[in-house]
Design an enzyme around this catalytic site. Structure first.
Site, mmCIF file in Angstrom:
data_model
loop_
_atom_site.group_PDB
_atom_site.id
_atom_site.type_symbol
_atom_site.label_atom_id
_atom_site.label_comp_id
_atom_site.label_asym_id
_atom_site.label_seq_id
_atom_site.Cartn_x
_atom_site.Cartn_y
_atom_site.Cartn_z
ATOM 1 N N SER A 102 0.827 -1.201 0.000
ATOM 2 C CA SER A 102 0.000 0.000 0.000
ATOM 3 C C SER A 102 0.869 1.263 0.000
ATOM 4 O O SER A 102 1.588 1.505 -0.952
ATOM 5 C CB SER A 102 -0.953 -0.034 1.186
ATOM 6 N N ASP A 243 -2.478 6.438 -3.254
ATOM 7 C CA ASP A 243 -1.266 5.783 -2.760
ATOM 8 C C ASP A 243 -0.833 4.756 -3.813
ATOM 9 O O ASP A 243 -1.326 4.778 -4.948
ATOM 10 C CB ASP A 243 -1.523 5.126 -1.402
ATOM 11 N N ASP A 245 -1.355 1.605 -4.317
ATOM 12 C CA ASP A 245 -2.254 0.566 -4.823
ATOM 13 C C ASP A 245 -3.692 1.043 -4.996
ATOM 14 O O ASP A 245 -4.568 0.234 -5.307
ATOM 15 C CB ASP A 245 -2.205 -0.670 -3.922
ATOM 16 N N ASP A 247 -6.120 2.158 -3.039
ATOM 17 C CA ASP A 247 -7.252 2.075 -2.115
ATOM 18 C C ASP A 247 -7.486 3.430 -1.430
ATOM 19 O O ASP A 247 -8.547 3.666 -0.885
ATOM 20 C CB ASP A 247 -7.090 0.954 -1.083
#
Lengths: 467, 467, 467, 467
Positions: A102, A243, A245, A247
């Protein structure tokens, strides 16, 4: 691949994360074996990665482990985390896995598991941990070993988001949007979704590179200085940031100012309540009371859960939940039970156009901006348990006009005037944190002083006992 | 797919370009058949595209035409133009083709053909045109139809550039670089090359999108306003900008100022002459005399050729040429005979670090900044031929202290004091252009006045004759 | 791409087929444009090919045409025709297309279109033909041109068949099966499906090669000599054979004898009637009365339709149909409305094991073997219409004990004793054909003599009139 | 992954092989790490697999290990072993690896390593073993981890073979060839190569399936019964058979008779000597003297080396070697230093057409057919060393008219009349083997009797001493 101080735990509040010492080919292979064993060697696991430099190495080890148990694998390539969550919501997929750390530094990597569109429940994690640490791995017969197929899920995932956006009224107009994709997996999604709805899109840090050359992956104000500066110096109606990834969503207005996460949550919640005629809004314990104010005034009810645990609530009563969120991480239950910064970005741009007259500042006027304090005191790990026990006992005595006390993760005291105080110990550092919010600076200052004083007193006493 | 006013010409100065009326499935298929016929149905053609929205449609039609003649195809996917040039320099490939309209608007598309690392010679284009317009297409027998394979050439192409950069001394240090990739094919190349050499890279417009959402594809100052603003407001040592297919390089210094193309050419030429101990520098007719000044003082010789014709010179005496360039489009003969804005970007960043102490402004101090004028007068198409005849006759009489007269493309008069004047008619618009340069503003103003007056006089006379 | 003698017809009884003069890049592109226009430039078309040498060339031209209308394409690669039919039955696909000439010589190629799992109805073909011949093609705007994705459908297609086989009881045992895949698209399907159910599989001609090196693609007895010889000389329980694209199934028993198609149809029909408790069995007009005998005795009803037209019936009353078939081409409505020689092969092997004690001969004992005659007389194309009119009038008068007369495609007379006579004119050759069957050789010989005599008499009269 | 009785050895005579206990994800990952460590974390390793069911699992583990050291990987997919050897001969590849157990049962798998077109030397294997057992694996920094690309090498590999065949005169005609591809990796190569040269090709067992459904992978007479039967019952000029990964070639003539390997070697050697004007022919110790007879009469010299060690000789004096072979496994040094059953198959078909008038029997008449005996006696592992010491001492005394004694692998005694006797102990079983050959049955019987008697006597004495 174990957490410090807890020899038998793999998963933290956001899946598994760490440097090469914890997340490496060997541990990844065993994790694949453990997951395959949990699945009894049957079914299909979809595996994606973000753009980190260790992605191919870890993917290969993890997949090898899965295949050895007989489980089949669908290789998703580089995808945002929400696309993996989406994939796990399909009937043809048993478990979705994304290899990502992440917003952690580029040296780290990790794993997050999804089932039925939501993150693994703690009970599922425990089962994986049992097999992992017990090393009791299923081995399939030579002619039952798993196979691997590739699947490109970009189009169906984006279609799912488009459908939601269209259902919420499409676009009444257009505006200029700046996207900062953190050189991550969302680079190939958010800009194209916005473009397809007619927005004028400029991107920064939108070439995928696991070194995160543009900025650290966490979309916090201190990492977004350059982007906020660009937003201030140009004429974008709104700036959305991710960020590594995808999410997470951070929002910057046309003056280059970072919008507080609680206000973004409240905004999304408001419109989902309107859209779906009320219902539950599930948020993490560390969110502010501006959410409660907005949710209540729009016929909804707020449920607070520990950090990293919203999926437990989603698994329990999905149908009644209209929206859920941790700070940065919106979950649109209309889509499914995963955190989706990409859907959030497009939804926000839609609201700027349709409800804000093409101005983020105008749009956010609907959500009040209240003072907050977030701070900590040092608290040694061995004292944490006793400390919290005392806090639970003493804190309520120190605060007046209490409306409600929540003990799902630390102690949260809510007062009649909408102010609140949360005290909890950190899961990863030797700290005790407190979060205070309220409608006036005065009430916040007073509560913060009470918190700090009470916490210090308790800790002094404990340390005195100890020595 | 024909040029206005010239029923039997397909290729312009930069390949074939146009909107759907000229570049469509039918014309693309016939172009593939024409090229395959030129190759007598043998050999392998590598076909890449930039990121435009019509790329798949045109690629498919063109490839079908090629295959029908018996030629085999290597599908390169989305690649920058220079990577296609590189591919055509390999022994295994007979012709390289890129489907692109370079910096044209997104509604356009087109074709550029490469052989042995350089663009098609006019003689080769003529042969394609002959088959195309004559519709005399080879048709292979059913069992000799071509086949198609995929090939990923990103790694070997980038390796070729890396080798050149290492040969030129690698990097003595690092700095911050901003890349504006025009949402084009270079998005996946320049940032990663720079990163691999240790630069700190921030990108803007680096997600591929054939709608060119960020800015028009031409990297001209008027399209780079936002990027120049970013450069000025931040702390990048240098900013490099591309067009849609990566053959072009534009450079912006740390104050956000656009560097004149002639100075960039002179800079590259200087260091290639030093590196290779002198030789020829081939440039297009519209370049300024700062190049001559720098080249001569570094033991080289300047050769000027018509716009879009450098490949003729490269085919003739490649071994003696150390560098070639049109404005924006550097050709490093160390790499091969193709225009390469990507190699240019990395080479420029290398020079900023190694020769400019991490400052683009410092680096460019080596190359003088002289005044220039570029202007035009209206000139109806039917008069162009007579007009240029008169210019050739009269212009030299009007200019004093002439050192040299060049008539390769218009008339270029070079004076002893380093000033020059080029008069030529546009190939695409009803205009006669003049380009003036010199070491002093005074000499430039005087020449420009002479040019304008002479051209107007000639044209008036011609129009008088006509009416 | 037009049928001889019919300037405005593209489609024959089995889609579009022909040599380069009819099926080439130009006609394929226009066909793509016509189909895209029929779809109004919206939706997704899945395009597969068999293994013929012209597959890539035609695929590219066809896809380019589709994309130019705005339609999106899913590229299936090399697949059997049934897998394309399957694909078209999915909600995400609007039309499925396979580029194949089925069992034609390798010099030919062609197209077959599917919608909702069944072949195009004649009304849909007519609409394609209208756009094709009218050249009124939709052209999408530059930013709405179609895109292409790849999809591997082997696994889901095979899963669909597996589910049906499991639903019909799985396997009680195993046996040796020989598969002759005609070097075609089924090579990668039938052997692996059989293997997955535990059969011992040997293959011949199972490497894909569009030259059809092993044998002509049509699985007729004269092309299967070598395979029948292998079957006779070895110990396979059953041998299954395909054509180039896998819609056809031919069956050879353990003595190397070719099983008549009508008996295979009757066998499948019998078990589907048992499985689904009766219903309709739809077959083409040229099938024999052994089917009626079996179907009626198992509670079913036979419906006869013209050759190449079963889809019309399937579109009309799908739910009541338990099985449909032309000779060689079984349609299991449990799967969907496409002809599926692959599913047929696996189903047959299942019946050999479960119902035939591992012997094809034993299994086929359930289906009587009756005498048949199939012959023709020459009949010039211009006389065909009048000839059939006379046949319709005169033939019924010449046959006794008539039970039923069918005029859906030619004239079929069915007698009370189960014998029948079909007279029809060929759609592709100057011939009038007759098909005779019955329970005794005597009844067959008598009917055949009647047929030949009546047909000759009619024709003589017509030719007399003509001259 | 260790050999029984030798705790520190990974590699056998043909690479690494075994069941899941030896060749599994864990051991494969460590093998990848060992190889990457040997390469010091630099360079590119090409990795292919045959079609076995464990291929994806092992490939993923092995590749993960390689990447963790910093080495880059080129993924070749499913390829025959010779194509991997070819790949390792290219400048761009440092090591080629194929995951295969060659002709072992489907439950096994393994690894073979190539460098510069030949198998790893023992010295290279020893270095891999050192890192593997020492567990001293290199770990690359997070930003230097390896990457993986895909490459399709079918076309260039087949082109290499085609070039050799054309250089040897192309084809004077054509004939019918039967190919039995063992359901292995050569299925997609040999038939297509033969087809491209105009042969009429029928295949059996040519669909890839790692279960080896058609027959065991070893192309020995006992596994080829069905194929020999087909050959006998049909009219193929020649039948060529492979093992699972295509390094092996077995030949069957038009009467269905299996041709002895020594004669195939002699045939290839003869024509390579003619083609290249003499030179060395390197063969393994267990080959017969018919090779010597043919080689000497064609101006060549025979060199014998231990089984599995021809690469040592190839590395030493490649330029002088015109051909090398173990039984089944021809090495055409014109191509490179790898064993290539595919090239062998095409070369043999070429010889049948060009030198045998389209008859394999006719062709083979050039190579005499001599009697041979191959047998063994039981010999416990602990006695093997002493046994061979005695054999070396005593055997030469028992044989008359000795021409030469070879002790490279066991003891081989060659007599003046062309007869020979080889005694060696098995590397994998408790056996001592003897191989006898000669021009007359009488000389063979006599030598065999001598061998058996001498070996028994020695063993009895040793066992007596022991007890």
């Amino acid at each position: 691949m174990v957490h410090a101080g807890n020899a038998k735990r793999l998963f933290g509040t956001s899946g598994i994360r760490g440097g090469f010492d914890r997340v490496n080919p060997m541990s990844s292979m065993n994790l694949g074996r453990a997951l395959g064993t949990l699945l009894k060697g049957n079914g299909i696991v979809a595996v994606g990665t973000d753009a980190r430099t260790s992605r191919v190495m870890l993917h290969h080890a993890f997949v090898s482990g899965l295949l050895s148990t007989g489980v089949d694998v669908v290789d998703l390539g580089i995808v945002p985390m929400p696309a993996t969550g989406f994939q796990s919501s399909l009937a043809s997929i048993d478990v979705g896995v994304i290899i990502t750390a992440s917003h952690n530094p580029p040296t780290d990597n990790g794993f997050k598991f999804f089932r039925n569109g939501r993150e693994f429940l703690r009970s599922e994690e425990v089962e994986v941990e049992k097999h992992y640490f017990g090393q009791d791995f299923l081995v399939a017969d030579w002619n039952l070993l798993g196979t691997k197929l590739f699947r490109n899920i970009r189009t169906p995932y984006m279609q799912r988001i488009k459908t939601m956006i269209v259902k919420r009224g499409g676009m009444n107009g257009s505006c200029k949007v700046l996207v900062d994709a953190a050189n991550g997996a969302a680079s190939n999604y958010t800009p194209h979704l916005l473009q397809s709805f007619g927005f004028s899109v400029v991107t920064v840090n939108s070439h995928q590179d696991g070194h995160f050359p543009g900025r650290p992956a966490e979309p916090s104000p201190r990492n977004l200085e350059f982007t906020m500066n660009m937003a201030a110096e140009s004429d974008f109606a709104v700036t959305v940031c991710h960020d590594g990834d995808g999410d997470r969503l951070a929002v910057i207005d046309e003056k280059g100012r970072f919008i507080d996460q609680n206000r973004v949550i409240a905004l999304f919640a408001k419109y989902e309540l309107e859209e779906q005629d009320g219902g539950l809004v599930v948020v993490s314990i560390d969110t502010s009371n501006v959410i409660d104010e907005i949710v209540r005034s729009h016929g909804g009810e707020v449920v607070r859960r520990p950090l990293g645990s919203l999926q437990e609530e989603l698994a329990l009563r999905y149908d009644r939940i209209v929206f859920a969120s941790e700070p940065w991480k919106p979950i649109f239950t209309e889509l499914g039970g995963w955190m989706d910064g990409i859907a959030g970005a497009v939804r926000l741009a839609q609201l700027v156009v349709n409800e804000g007259d093409g101005s983020c500042i105008e749009l956010m006027k609907q959500i009040p901006e209240y003072p907050m304090v977030r701070d900590f005191i040092a608290c040694p790990d061995p004292l944490k348990k006793d400390f919290m026990q005392e806090v639970r006992k003493i804190l309520p005595e120190k605060v007046s006009n209490i409306d409600k006390i929540l003990e799902v993760d630390g102690v949260r005291v809510e007062r009649n005037d909408g102010s609140y105080l949360l005290v909890r110990v950190s899961g990863t550092e030797p700290k005790a944190r407190f979060y205070v919010g309220g409608r006036t600076q005065q009430s916040v200052d007073a509560l913060a002083a009470t918190a700090k004083k009470t916490m210090t007193t308790i800790l002094d006493a404990l340390e005195g006992n100890q020595s």
